[in-house]
Design an enzyme around this catalytic site. Sequence first.
Site, PDB file in Angstrom:
ATOM      1  N   ASP A 171      84.119 119.086  11.872  1.00  0.00           N
ATOM      2  CA  ASP A 171      83.414 118.540  10.708  1.00  0.00           C
ATOM      3  C   ASP A 171      82.989 117.097  10.986  1.00  0.00           C
ATOM      4  OD1 ASP A 171      85.871 117.324  10.490  1.00  0.00           O
ATOM      5  OD2 ASP A 171      86.195 117.851   8.379  1.00  0.00           O
ATOM      6  N   SER A 172      83.369 116.555  12.159  1.00  0.00           N
ATOM      7  CA  SER A 172      82.813 115.273  12.603  1.00  0.00           C
ATOM      8  C   SER A 172      81.286 115.389  12.732  1.00  0.00           C
ATOM      9  CB  SER A 172      83.414 114.852  13.948  1.00  0.00           C
ATOM     10  OG  SER A 172      83.362 115.925  14.871  1.00  0.00           O
TER      11      SER A 172
ATOM     12  N   ASP B 270      85.587 124.371  12.238  1.00  0.00           N
ATOM     13  CA  ASP B 270      86.410 123.451  11.442  1.00  0.00           C
ATOM     14  C   ASP B 270      86.150 123.689   9.955  1.00  0.00           C
ATOM     15  OD1 ASP B 270      88.238 121.427  11.316  1.00  0.00           O
ATOM     16  OD2 ASP B 270      86.868 119.830  11.967  1.00  0.00           O
TER      17      ASP B 270
ATOM     18  N   LYS C  85      89.957 125.857  12.284  1.00  0.00           N
ATOM     19  CA  LYS C  85      90.911 124.745  12.232  1.00  0.00           C
ATOM     20  C   LYS C  85      90.968 124.230  10.805  1.00  0.00           C
ATOM     21  CE  LYS C  85      90.012 120.409  13.891  1.00  0.00           C
ATOM     22  NZ  LYS C  85      90.261 119.612  12.679  1.00  0.00           N
TER      23      LYS C  85
ATOM     24  N   GLU D  16      92.978 120.998   8.311  1.00  0.00           N
ATOM     25  CA  GLU D  16      93.692 119.721   8.409  1.00  0.00           C
ATOM     26  C   GLU D  16      94.934 119.708   7.515  1.00  0.00           C
ATOM     27  OE1 GLU D  16      91.290 116.226   7.872  1.00  0.00           O
ATOM     28  OE2 GLU D  16      89.919 116.786   9.493  1.00  0.00           O
TER      29      GLU D  16
ATOM     30  N   GLU E 295      96.204 113.800  16.060  1.00  0.00           N
ATOM     31  CA  GLU E 295      95.185 112.740  16.107  1.00  0.00           C
ATOM     32  C   GLU E 295      95.799 111.385  15.748  1.00  0.00           C
ATOM     33  OE1 GLU E 295      91.430 113.505  14.201  1.00  0.00           O
ATOM     34  OE2 GLU E 295      90.783 111.422  14.444  1.00  0.00           O
TER      35      GLU E 295
HETATM   36  O1  KIV Z   1      86.041 117.163  13.467  1.00  0.00           O
HETATM   37  C1  KIV Z   1      86.461 116.860  14.597  1.00  0.00           C
HETATM   38  O2  KIV Z   1      85.709 116.490  15.498  1.00  0.00           O
HETATM   39  C2  KIV Z   1      87.897 116.961  14.819  1.00  0.00           C
HETATM   40  C3  KIV Z   1      88.405 116.543  16.167  1.00  0.00           C
HETATM   41  C4  KIV Z   1      88.440 115.084  16.280  1.00  0.00           C
HETATM   42  C5  KIV Z   1      89.730 117.152  16.463  1.00  0.00           C
HETATM   43  O3  KIV Z   1      88.617 117.355  13.963  1.00  0.00           O
END
Ligand code: KIV
Length: 296
Positions: free
Chosen positions: A60-61, A99, A129, A131, A199
């Site tokens: 989600d970055s 994510d 993934k 969080e 992280e």
């Molecule tokens: O969204 C992302 O890029 C992440 C990574 C930094 C693990 O969660």
Amino acid sequence: MSSHPSQIAADAAVDRLPVTLPRLAEMKRLGDPIVMVTAYDFPSARAAEAAGVDIVLVGDSGAMTVLGYPSTVGVQLDEMIMLARAVRRGLHTPLLVGDLPLGSYEISDEQAISSALRFVKQAGCDAVKLEGGGPASCARARAIVGAGIPVMGHVGLTPQTATALGGYRAQGRSAAAAARVAAEALALQEAGCFSIVFEAIPSQVAELLMARLEIAVIGIGAGAAPDGQVLVFHDLLGIREGLGARFVKRYADLQDEMTAGVAAYADDVRTRRYPQPEHGYAIDAAELSELRERLR
Ligand code: KIV
């Protein structure tokens, strides 16, 4: 004569078998470092494929790196699915992880399963993934795993809830805070996660936790002890303004190269150096004179 790194990577990517969960478990057992990188579109996926990485995360970055949001908070599940679909088209061997964005899994187990299923069915992801390692995140992880979808956990600095964590800062820097990170990591393992991201936690804390975790740990700002490392594609290639977090190592400065390329193009257009005859198409002389007649 030594080969160029890109040639070595391309050779390594040829004939690779798809990376599976048993393969990742084996890599952990053998102590083979696991390479993970984010990707958000077809070209970044092709780069990850050719470089022979093991896991690609549609993080989600991407909210910030490719969609221009100020943080990861605003990105929608629909937007993440679109990015993941583009990545899938460019990827064959790495394990593809989608994510789950903020708001797509917290409300109920049903919501979490439904969002995870979209990543799998609509975007072809192998896993998702989420969080956090508190009771709610662990319940969601357990529910998604129960629905047959592998889940990667994420503890330490969790950007979706950075405000509650006091901002984008390292976590687990006191004994009590580190013990909380440890409890969350163990709870996610217990919930059935196949892997977990650490992280921005102290390297010594990560090292202590490694002995307690049987699943593959991927670090980002967590020192060298984890089983693998992940970096954001745009951070490692310098496709961004500013330096980014201290854990980022930059391997290229593509933002500067892109700006220089577009500036050179703009200059060529303004000074009429582009296009040249070789950039155009020709018409047969007879056809051209017939056209002249017709237009007369
Ligand atoms: O969204 C992302 O890029 C992440 C990574 C930094 C693990 O969660």
